[in-house]
Design an enzyme around this catalytic site. Sequence first.
Site, PDB file in Angstrom:
ATOM      1  CE1 TYR A 140       5.012  -4.174   7.445  1.00 30.27           C
ATOM      2  CE2 TYR A 140       4.312  -5.443   9.341  1.00 30.27           C
ATOM      3  CZ  TYR A 140       4.128  -5.035   8.046  1.00 30.27           C
ATOM      4  OH  TYR A 140       3.041  -5.496   7.347  1.00 30.27           O
ATOM      5  CE  LYS A 191       6.782   3.339  -6.414  1.00 32.15           C
ATOM      6  NZ  LYS A 191       6.233   3.643  -7.765  1.00 32.15           N
ATOM      7  CG  ASP A 224       4.231   1.063  -9.380  1.00 37.37           C
ATOM      8  OD1 ASP A 224       5.335   0.503  -9.560  1.00 37.37           O
ATOM      9  OD2 ASP A 224       3.949   2.172  -9.888  1.00 37.37           O
ATOM     10  CG  ASP A 248       1.544  -7.028   5.015  1.00 37.60           C
ATOM     11  OD1 ASP A 248       1.178  -8.162   5.375  1.00 37.60           O
ATOM     12  OD2 ASP A 248       0.893  -5.989   5.243  1.00 37.60           O
ATOM     13  CG  ASP A 252      -2.693 -10.289   2.352  1.00 37.62           C
ATOM     14  OD1 ASP A 252      -1.967 -11.135   2.899  1.00 37.62           O
ATOM     15  OD2 ASP A 252      -3.629  -9.706   2.931  1.00 37.62           O
TER      16      ASP A 252
HETATM   17  C1  IPM Z   1       1.022 -10.814   7.960  1.00 36.25           C
HETATM   18  C2  IPM Z   1       0.122  -9.938   8.784  1.00 36.25           C
HETATM   19  C3  IPM Z   1       0.970  -9.214   9.810  1.00 36.25           C
HETATM   20  C4  IPM Z   1       1.927  -8.329   9.054  1.00 36.25           C
HETATM   21  C5  IPM Z   1       0.183  -8.429  10.860  1.00 36.25           C
HETATM   22  C6  IPM Z   1      -0.838  -9.285  11.567  1.00 36.25           C
HETATM   23  C7  IPM Z   1       1.105  -7.778  11.849  1.00 36.25           C
HETATM   24  O1  IPM Z   1      -0.581  -9.069   7.960  1.00 36.25           O
HETATM   25  O2  IPM Z   1       1.674 -11.705   8.546  1.00 36.25           O
HETATM   26  O3  IPM Z   1       1.066 -10.639   6.745  1.00 36.25           O
HETATM   27  O4  IPM Z   1       1.575  -7.223   8.652  1.00 36.25           O
HETATM   28  O5  IPM Z   1       3.074  -8.748   8.876  1.00 36.25           O
HETATM   29 MG    MG Z   2      -0.300  -9.419   5.886  1.00 38.26          MG
END
Ligand code: IPM
Ligand code: MG
Length: 354
Positions: A140, A191, A224, A248, A252
């Site tokens: 990032y 990884k 993975d 990230d 999710d």
């Molecule tokens: C998160 C989001 C952010 C990230 C974006 C909005 C920059 O996806 O907080 O997970 O990738 O960190």
């Molecule tokens: Mg995210």
Amino acid sequence: MTKTLLLLPGDGIGPEVSAVARRVAGRLINHGLPLTVEEAPFGGVSIDAHGVPLTDATLARALQADAVLMGAVGGPQWANQSYATRPEAGLLKLRSEMQVYANLRPARCFTALADASTLKRVYVEGLDILFVRELTGGVYFGEPRGVETLADGQRRGVNTHVYTSSEIRRVARVAFELARGRKHEVVSAEKANVMEAGLLWREEVQALRDAEYPDIKLSHMLADNMAMQLVKNPRQFDLILTDNLFGDILSDEAAMLTGSLGMLPSAAIGDAGRAGLYEPIHGSAPDIAGRGIANPCAAVLSLAMALRHSLGAPELAARVEAAVEAALDKGARTPDLGGTLSTVAMGDAILAGL
Ligand code: IPM
Ligand code: MG
């Protein structure tokens, strides 16, 4: 001493859910919590008003506050801006300037909501995973980055995945400390089979564990494989430590296992004494913004995390969490959970439980 909570309601449903968190904070203040709540512009609304997603003034106030509670940022109207002036760039700058390198993302399946998951109840009921995601390093932020045009006319895009040993160790330390309050187990994901920086991650995490946390059971898993294990048998995990990008993605995935994106809070913390940054993990949800139907639970639970980690009120944090759970147990549901309550009415139900 009175502490300061800075609200950054932001875009989309952010202002709607932040208003509920503000009401909950107000209730605690009325009952003696020494806290001042302030607000500042951030994200797309700040681009519209000031040309940038994070102004120097908002940043200065965030750095002075004891905790920052964000609503959400982003929306289709800002998606075509140049990269540096997008709402997301403001969020990355805020994380970086606040030096909140450890992102705590609980993925917890509320019993009352176990049937909302796309996985069968038998796999997710009782699920309680804490992600510790590195938040201010890796791909990032790594340099060099950018897009260049080569002599032959091709374009070449570059991002750099980079970590130093101290960046790895400080976030691993947060994970090990938190593991001591849980099951004393950490699974670290990278990884290491294809990335030098992944191998370094594995070695540094293991070295810190061996030197200072012999009571913690540490294992390593390729990212993975972890993605697969999370849908195969998610309850094998208690605390997962990973880098910025894998964190990230994997967080999710884990969030969806709980069936209720609108329920999940997060905390980003740095060294002791520094302000934390708290945010619901759902986005700005432009499709339902302005309709008063967004689920405020994640925002309220993010406030609870702020009470626990930055505002010195862990007992109130537990009460706020219990109030959310009590509202759910009584059947209070916003539309995302299959119910009909408005954002405000869901807030009423939480306040009733408080
Ligand atoms: C998160 C989001 C952010 C990230 C974006 C909005 C920059 O996806 O907080 O997970 O990738 O960190
Ligand atoms: Mg995210």
